[in-house]
Design a protein around this motif. Structure first.
Motif, PDB file in Angstrom:
ATOM      1  N   GLY A  98       3.049  13.185  -1.764  1.00  0.00           N
ATOM      2  CA  GLY A  98       4.154  12.604  -0.989  1.00  0.00           C
ATOM      3  C   GLY A  98       3.710  12.326   0.441  1.00  0.00           C
ATOM      4  N   SER A  99       4.304  11.266   1.056  1.00  0.00           N
ATOM      5  CA  SER A  99       3.773  10.884   2.365  1.00  0.00           C
ATOM      6  C   SER A  99       4.314  11.760   3.481  1.00  0.00           C
ATOM      7  CB  SER A  99       4.011   9.406   2.641  1.00  0.00           C
ATOM      8  OG  SER A  99       5.368   9.177   2.785  1.00  0.00           O
ATOM      9  N   GLY A 100       5.170  12.767   3.118  1.00  0.00           N
ATOM     10  CA  GLY A 100       5.577  13.733   4.128  1.00  0.00           C
ATOM     11  C   GLY A 100       4.764  15.015   4.030  1.00  0.00           C
TER      12      GLY A 100
ATOM     13  N   LEU B 133       3.163   2.752  13.912  1.00  0.00           N
ATOM     14  CA  LEU B 133       2.863   3.393  12.626  1.00  0.00           C
ATOM     15  C   LEU B 133       4.168   3.884  12.004  1.00  0.00           C
ATOM     16  CD1 LEU B 133      -0.117   5.603  13.890  1.00  0.00           C
ATOM     17  CD2 LEU B 133      -0.282   3.386  12.746  1.00  0.00           C
ATOM     18  N   PRO B 134       4.203   3.985  10.685  1.00  0.00           N
ATOM     19  CA  PRO B 134       5.407   4.535  10.051  1.00  0.00           C
ATOM     20  C   PRO B 134       5.558   6.014  10.397  1.00  0.00           C
ATOM     21  CG  PRO B 134       3.700   4.073   8.408  1.00  0.00           C
ATOM     22  CD  PRO B 134       3.174   3.593   9.722  1.00  0.00           C
ATOM     23  N   GLY B 135       6.768   6.541  10.209  1.00  0.00           N
ATOM     24  CA  GLY B 135       7.037   7.909  10.647  1.00  0.00           C
ATOM     25  C   GLY B 135       6.453   8.997   9.771  1.00  0.00           C
ATOM     26  N   ASN B 136       6.368   8.775   8.474  1.00  0.00           N
ATOM     27  CA  ASN B 136       5.916   9.848   7.589  1.00  0.00           C
ATOM     28  C   ASN B 136       4.508  10.311   7.972  1.00  0.00           C
ATOM     29  OD1 ASN B 136       8.045  10.431   5.847  1.00  0.00           O
ATOM     30  ND2 ASN B 136       7.683   8.539   4.702  1.00  0.00           N
ATOM     31  N   PRO B 137       4.312  11.622   8.124  1.00  0.00           N
ATOM     32  CA  PRO B 137       3.060  12.135   8.704  1.00  0.00           C
ATOM     33  C   PRO B 137       1.775  11.725   7.971  1.00  0.00           C
ATOM     34  CG  PRO B 137       4.736  13.822   8.766  1.00  0.00           C
ATOM     35  CD  PRO B 137       5.337  12.678   7.999  1.00  0.00           C
ATOM     36  N   VAL B 138       1.816  11.628   6.658  1.00  0.00           N
ATOM     37  CA  VAL B 138       0.586  11.213   5.965  1.00  0.00           C
ATOM     38  C   VAL B 138       0.358   9.724   6.188  1.00  0.00           C
ATOM     39  CG1 VAL B 138      -0.595  11.054   3.755  1.00  0.00           C
ATOM     40  CG2 VAL B 138       0.848  13.020   4.242  1.00  0.00           C
ATOM     41  N   ALA B 139       1.457   8.971   6.167  1.00  0.00           N
ATOM     42  CA  ALA B 139       1.354   7.530   6.410  1.00  0.00           C
ATOM     43  C   ALA B 139       0.763   7.277   7.799  1.00  0.00           C
ATOM     44  CB  ALA B 139       2.719   6.881   6.270  1.00  0.00           C
ATOM     45  N   VAL B 140       1.094   8.135   8.760  1.00  0.00           N
ATOM     46  CA  VAL B 140       0.561   7.984  10.121  1.00  0.00           C
ATOM     47  C   VAL B 140      -0.968   8.020  10.092  1.00  0.00           C
ATOM     48  CG1 VAL B 140       0.259   9.258  12.297  1.00  0.00           C
ATOM     49  CG2 VAL B 140       2.530   8.780  11.434  1.00  0.00           C
TER      50      VAL B 140
ATOM     51  N   MET C  68       0.843  -1.197   0.000  1.00  0.00           N
ATOM     52  CA  MET C  68       0.000   0.000   0.000  1.00  0.00           C
ATOM     53  C   MET C  68       0.874   1.241   0.000  1.00  0.00           C
ATOM     54  SD  MET C  68      -1.288   0.147   3.957  1.00  0.00           S
ATOM     55  CE  MET C  68      -1.906   1.822   3.983  1.00  0.00           C
ATOM     56  N   ARG C  69       0.255   2.356  -0.310  1.00  0.00           N
ATOM     57  CA  ARG C  69       0.973   3.619  -0.279  1.00  0.00           C
ATOM     58  C   ARG C  69      -0.004   4.746   0.008  1.00  0.00           C
ATOM     59  NH1 ARG C  69       5.415   5.652  -4.128  1.00  0.00           N
ATOM     60  NH2 ARG C  69       5.451   7.843  -3.600  1.00  0.00           N
ATOM     61  N   PRO C  70       0.273   5.608   0.972  1.00  0.00           N
ATOM     62  CA  PRO C  70       1.410   5.516   1.877  1.00  0.00           C
ATOM     63  C   PRO C  70       1.130   4.497   2.972  1.00  0.00           C
ATOM     64  CG  PRO C  70       0.047   7.372   2.486  1.00  0.00           C
ATOM     65  CD  PRO C  70      -0.599   6.758   1.270  1.00  0.00           C
ATOM     66  N   GLY C  71       2.157   4.304   3.815  1.00  0.00           N
ATOM     67  CA  GLY C  71       1.967   3.402   4.953  1.00  0.00           C
ATOM     68  C   GLY C  71       2.519   2.024   4.712  1.00  0.00           C
ATOM     69  N   ARG C  72       3.631   1.924   4.004  1.00  0.00           N
ATOM     70  CA  ARG C  72       4.149   0.605   3.650  1.00  0.00           C
ATOM     71  C   ARG C  72       4.610  -0.205   4.866  1.00  0.00           C
ATOM     72  NH1 ARG C  72       6.466  -2.598  -0.448  1.00  0.00           N
ATOM     73  NH2 ARG C  72       8.696  -2.873  -0.246  1.00  0.00           N
ATOM     74  N   PRO C  73       5.409   0.369   5.782  1.00  0.00           N
ATOM     75  CA  PRO C  73       5.785  -0.457   6.938  1.00  0.00           C
ATOM     76  C   PRO C  73       4.784  -0.318   8.088  1.00  0.00           C
ATOM     77  CG  PRO C  73       7.158   1.520   6.852  1.00  0.00           C
ATOM     78  CD  PRO C  73       6.127   1.664   5.772  1.00  0.00           C
ATOM     79  N   LEU C  74       4.613  -1.386   8.835  1.00  0.00           N
ATOM     80  CA  LEU C  74       3.722  -1.344  10.004  1.00  0.00           C
ATOM     81  C   LEU C  74       4.178  -2.418  10.984  1.00  0.00           C
ATOM     82  CD1 LEU C  74       0.807  -0.008  10.794  1.00  0.00           C
ATOM     83  CD2 LEU C  74      -0.021  -2.316  10.391  1.00  0.00           C
TER      84      LEU C  74
HETATM   85  O1  MOO Z   1       4.387   4.795   2.096  1.00  0.00           O
HETATM   86 MO1  MOO Z   1       5.526   5.437   3.348  1.00  0.00          MO
HETATM   87  O2  MOO Z   1       4.445   4.746   4.303  1.00  0.00           O
HETATM   88  O3  MOO Z   1       6.211   6.476   2.205  1.00  0.00           O
HETATM   89  O4  MOO Z   1       4.855   7.005   3.699  1.00  0.00           O
END
Ligand code: MOO
Ligand SMILES: Nc1nc2c(c(=O)[nH]1)N[C@H]1C(S)=C(S)[C@@H](COP(=O)(O)OP(=O)(O)OC[C@H]3O[C@@H](n4cnc5c(N)ncnc54)[C@H](O)[C@@H]3O)O[C@H]1N2
Ligand SMILES: [Mg+2]
Length: 653
Positions: free
Chosen positions: A615-617, A544-551, A521-527
């Motif tokens: 972008g996921s940031g 949750l992953p660090g990138n703010p949108v992924a969060v 998935m994108r965003p949110g690839r690692p969990l």
């Molecule tokens: O998909 Mo990550 O989860 O770039 O933000």
């Protein structure tokens, strides 16, 4: 890296057990425990971590295996071992997957080592076990392939998915399309698999050879806890491969593990908004309690209404019925009673004429034309809203304003709700500064904690802010232990991906059973997901992953359902459809959650456009949006005008 660290085990326990009378084979009793526990005892020392593929009794497997992933088939209908292989490969956090059946309790202790050696030497896609078997009546021993004892590279997943998509299910013919290394094992008995209850009984006899386990296996939970940490380091394998868990699979795995807290308490109705109902609300009365009028007008006997031949009829008004005041009057033929909305239907009346539909009204009479109302019109029946003794609201309901109204309409001043979930949350990262502090070079403000705070609060959780935790093992360990003591669940952000944030992963994993997933998935690839323990305390953890949108996206898709499941709440997500206002780029093979603005098009139909850079940031993309456009796993680019799925934010983000 040792070969074990590259291998994830998969116990195939997803079959129907047809030849065993449809029993669940893995759970059959065998030498003081069960078949699957013997398989676990043999497999666990050979691999970094393992999972079980099962399609029934998932909770039982989960109990036996102590929180290792229990993966049901992704495709329906007991499609056979390849379906198990598919979910195993999709899940597999390492480069290699070793499959074994759940009904071969004597499997070789050197299975992984020997298959791995052959796979590497021959640069094969898969290594399979082979034995020589002498069949009754046969002159010479014959080569016997054991395709479910397989060591596979996860890179074969796309080929397997294509094969399954073509409707094929046969394992051996799929292997023909791959580079196969065969490994001859001498001990044929080690591959005995138990197909019938008779065979199980034969195998139950005391072991004849040293190959059989000499004692009951260690408890599965003990095995799992020794493999849990190894699993996390193995998950950081350096090899490139594309296996990633689908969003729905990860959601299903989470849902299967979480059971609701059983902790209801009674609160006054005014305190029950947004809480989860802990018990069914059973209606103690009929609502409404008596037949009554839905209109201000005239109550009468429907049989007296004029027919076509009469054109109209005039009724004598014999009195007035008010809401809340008993009316003892009884109408006779040709009579009516002036009635107010909500007043009890007077004896004999079954219909109400709204006063504005009368042809003429005088002090003591009303004239009604033919066909203006039907017999029975505007009469509300006792119990038509709720019948006495029926379930007015089911346990698990998230109480909204109308629910409070409904409970009040039953005369109940209090209601039993789940206690609030206590959720601790923190952000990880040396680069993070709290808002209000000066920003030194290389640092950024911590935004995730505020997003997570907002989402938790909207879910009705009691929040425990642990703050910012540095990328330091001791600080992380202390934060997690403290969170574990105070909370039912912990939400962290950052440090769950590959590489530099290894610390967080290791510390997270050191306190419990955590899976680090790569999601398609994108965003949110690692969990990260699992349970951590500190002494007698335990808490579910969602990293949750660090990138703010992924969060925000990962919270929405995984933390929200997990927390709702802990509350025992039924609150499915509602996906709507809207027309894409512009083309959208999308790569097949992952689910994308693009931030969108949904509005009403010129033709009145819903349409959606994207909020610029995705972008996921770029948190701005989230704040400008009022929905997420969900582009499915298989979907490719979207043309303007096509219909797309959307998830509305309101109330959620
Ligand atoms: O998909 Mo990550 O989860 O770039 O933000
Ligand atoms: N080699 C790979 N690198 C990365 C992968 C991958 O699969 N292979 N995945 C990428 C994806 S996707 C994501 S998302 C990130 C997730 O990384 P982590 O969970 O380890 O998070 P961090 O490294 O700590 O941070 C990532 C990013 O987000 C910023 N951040 C972190 N916390 C906060 C906060 N509280 N408030 C605001 N911003 C925050 C941080 O500074 C980083 O810029 O990994 C990719 N890499
Ligand atoms: Mg970090």
């Amino acid at each position: 890296m040792s070969f074990q660290n590259q291998i994830t085990g998969l116990i195939l326990a997803g079959g129907r057990g047809s030849r065993m009378g449809s029993v669940d084979k893995g759970l059959q009793p065998f030498r003081t425990s069960t078949l699957v526990e013997h398989v676990i005892a043999r497999l666990a020392p050979q691999v970094a971590s393992y999972a079980i593929n099962a399609n029934r009794n998932l909770t039982r497997y989960q109990e036996l295996a102590g929180n290792v992933p229990v993966l049901p088939d992704y495709i329906d209908g007991y499609a056979g071992p390849l379906a198990g292989l598919q979910i195993g490969l999709q899940f597999c956090p390492t480069e290699l997957l070793l499959t074994v059946p759940c009904d071969s309790p004597l499997l070789p202790a050197d299975l992984a080592a020997r298959l791995h050696a052959a796979l590497s030497e021959q640069n094969a896609d898969v290594a399979l076990a082979v034995t020589m078997q002498t069949r009754a009546g046969a002159a010479a021993p014959q080569r016997q392939l054991h395709p479910v004892f397989a060591l596979l590279r996860t890179s074969v997943l796309p080929q397997l998915e294509a094969y399954l998509a073509s409707g094929e299910r046969r394992m051996e013919s799929w292997f023909k399309s791959l580079r196969v290394a065969e490994v001859l094992f001498e001990d044929d008995a080690a591959f005995s698999n138990v197909n019938t209850l008779d065979e199980l009984q034969v195998l139950e006899q005391p072991p004849a050879s040293a190959a059989a386990p000499s004692a009951a296996p260690p408890s599965a939970a003990a095995v799992a806890s020794t493999t849990g940490n190894a699993g996390s380091s193995a998950a950081r394998s350096t090899g490139q491969h594309d296996s990633a868990l689908h969003v729905e699979q990860a959601q299903r795995l989470i849902a299967e593990q979480i059971t609701p807290l059983d902790a209801g308490h009674t609160v006054p109705l005014f305190s029950a908004l947004d809480r989860v109902l802990a018990q069914d609300v059973i209606s103690p009365i009929n609502v409404p309690a008596y037949d009554n009028s839905a209109m201000d007008g005239y109550a009468l006997r429907g049989a007296d209404l004029p027919d076509a031949a009469q054109a109209q009829a005039t009724f004598k008004v014999i009195g007035i019925a008010y809401a809340g005041r008993p009316c003892a009057l009884e109408v006779q033929a040709g009579e009516c009673i002036r009635i107010m909305t909500g007043a009890a239907m007077p004896v004999g009346c079954d219909s109400v004429l709204p006063q504005e539909l009368a042809s003429a009204i005088s002090d003591d009479s009303v004239t009604i034309a033919h066909g203006v109302i039907q017999q029975g019109a505007n009469r509300r029946f006792a119990g038509e809203d709720l019948k006495q003794g029926s379930v007015a609201l089911a346990r698990g309901k998230l109480l909204r304003p109308a629910d409070l109204g409904l409970i009040a309409s039953l005369g109940m001043a209090e209601v039993s709700v789940q206690r609030k979930l206590r959720v601790a949350f923190f952000s990880t990262g040396d680069e993070l500064r709290a808002p209000g502090q000066p920003l030194d070079e290389g640092s950024i403000y911590d935004s995730n904690r505020y997003t997570v705070f907002g989402m938790l609060t909207r879910l009705g959780c009691e929040v425990i802010d642990i703050g910012i935790v540095r990328d330091d093992p001791q600080a992380l360990d202390a934060a997690l232990r403290s969170a574990c003591q105070q909370a039912d669940a912990i939400i962290t952000s950052g440090g769950v991906s590959e590489g530099a944030a290894d610390y967080t992963r290791d510390i997270l994993a050191s306190l419990g059973q955590l899976s680090f997933w790569k999601l398609a998935m994108r965003p949110g690839r690692p969990l990260a997901f699992g349970q951590i323990r500190d002494g007698a305390d335990s808490a579910w953890l969602i990293g949750l992953p660090g990138n703010p949108v992924a969060v925000a996206v990962s919270f929405y898709l995984f933390a929200r359902p997990a927390l709702l499941a802990m509350m025992g709440a039924q609150a499915p997500q509602l996906t709507l459809q809207a027309r894409a206002q512009t083309a959208m780029r999308k790569r097949p093979g992952r689910t994308e959650y693009q931030r969108g603005i949904i509005s009403r098009g010129a033709d009145g139909q819903p349409e959606v456009r994207l909020t610029g850079a995705q972008g996921s940031g770029i948190l701005r993309s989230m704040t400008e949006a009022n929905c997420m456009v969900v582009l499915g796993h298989e979907q490719g680019n979207v043309a303007a005008g096509e219909m797309v799925d959307v998830l509305l934010f309101e109330g959620l983000i």
